[in-house]
Design an enzyme around this catalytic site. Sequence first.
Site, PDB file in Angstrom:
ATOM      1  N   ASP A  22       0.862  -1.183   0.000  1.00 26.02           N
ATOM      2  CA  ASP A  22       0.000   0.000   0.000  1.00 26.02           C
ATOM      3  C   ASP A  22       0.900   1.235   0.000  1.00 26.02           C
ATOM      4  O   ASP A  22       1.670   1.448   0.936  1.00 26.02           O
ATOM      5  CB  ASP A  22      -0.904  -0.014   1.234  1.00 26.02           C
ATOM      6  CG  ASP A  22      -1.887   1.145   1.266  1.00 26.02           C
ATOM      7  OD1 ASP A  22      -1.862   1.986   0.347  1.00 26.02           O
ATOM      8  OD2 ASP A  22      -2.695   1.212   2.218  1.00 26.02           O
ATOM      9  N   GLU A  81       1.246   4.578   0.717  1.00 23.95           N
ATOM     10  CA  GLU A  81       0.739   5.738   1.448  1.00 23.95           C
ATOM     11  C   GLU A  81       1.712   6.082   2.579  1.00 23.95           C
ATOM     12  O   GLU A  81       2.460   5.236   3.053  1.00 23.95           O
ATOM     13  CB  GLU A  81      -0.638   5.454   2.066  1.00 23.95           C
ATOM     14  CG  GLU A  81      -1.744   5.154   1.063  1.00 23.95           C
ATOM     15  CD  GLU A  81      -3.084   4.970   1.757  1.00 23.95           C
ATOM     16  OE1 GLU A  81      -3.737   5.982   2.076  1.00 23.95           O
ATOM     17  OE2 GLU A  81      -3.468   3.799   1.976  1.00 23.95           O
TER      18      GLU A  81
END
Length: 475
Positions: free
Chosen positions: A310, A312
């Site tokens: 992910d 982020e």
Amino acid sequence: MKQKYLITGLMVAIFAGGITCLTSCDDDLVINKAIDESTYTGIYENNGYLRDGKSNLSSNVVELYKDTYTTSVKMSLSKMASTSTSAQVIIDADYLDTYNKEHETDFELYPAHLVSFKNDGKLIVDAQTKSAQTDITIQADGTLKEDKTYALPIALTHVSSDITVKDEKAGHCIYLIKDMRKLGNTYKGEDVVKSFVFFDGTNPLNALSFQLENGKLLWDVVSPFAANINWDAQAQRPYLKCNAYIQYLLDNNEKFLQPLRKRGTKIVLGILSNGDITGVAQLSKQGAKDFARELAQYCKAYNLDGVCFDDEYEGAYDPNNPALTKPSEEVAARLCYETKQAMPDKIVAVYALKRMYSSKATVVDGVTIKNWIDIVVGDYGRDPSQVPYGDLTSKECSGQSMEFVRGTGGDLQGQRLINQGSGWFMGFSPKPENYDNVFRRLSDVKTLYDSPLQAPTVFYKDNDATPYQYPDDLQ
């Protein structure tokens, strides 16, 4: 008349331009200069390479849910055969050593007596065609060990003289085989839409609350969310940092993760950036290799089925650090590629956000994206299955993502997923205190599996493997 003058004018201009070019280039003309013919090497060759007929991949994971599995092995050519040509496929046990050394794995050879080829593995490519394939049947018996990966290397041999096999990789196809016959409580069919769920700080055993009336478990993949990629200042390298939630699950792996795996659910560890100089999209080539090896060791040590990246919350990278580089889609793709290289039998999934999944980066070192990404789960409001990138198909991508805490992503739309060929749907953070709403939103699973979702009867409290009665014990 105008057309005649126009044509005449053009011819004069072309002639004059030609004289100018000849005049200006005269000093550069070199007579009897040796010509570099290396660029023409191989242009007359017809290159053959081996792939699985279903997936078109050279490395394939096969899960045996039944006693017999049949696929096809395909030889493809770089151009059409001018005449009928041939080859044969065989089991190449010697190649396993090469494969294990390359990937730093220790797979054992799948028992050869359980494998058979149609027509003895002979491949006939007809004139004016570019491929031929033959069936391979893989059987299972009582000698196979559960939860163990075996390798089956297949090789091209007896190749006609008009076919060139450039190297070992081109001439081999490998199957990584797992016996899942007693771990099939989650298996709902080979071609159905599968389900992926993130548990964010919640006991992952709550996946057992989600059961269809036919006895199958709903969630195919459970991802504890999330471990982090962090920077080790002392060792000067990226490393996997586990917060208290993740570390507790790993320390108590046999209580909280393996009960799910023993019923066929895959455990895929979420990997998230953590605000320091590292990130899943800003590792150098060597940094990606090193971090991928560590992830492979974690998956082996804790018996996990893979990872999900992910992109982020990364911080600013250090341009002077050899383990790091400028964030980009290509760098994110490199991490996926290196991770698949380090653990070819495991799942590499991505959360389709920012640089982690992009049409700008679908090939790494000449290897296409389908070889190093297995699952793409979309952000809320995004549907990766409608426009899959590279050689991925809708079957590797989710068509719907639902956030169960904030309520985004809508209710499950089973028929839409089927109609557009989506392979997955995703849910994020189903919590027992919110089960009424979660189960209502999932009511259309009946469309996907011909069996409705049972109302929940049990749930699991945090850090507790005891099944509690739902909803009586919620308070």
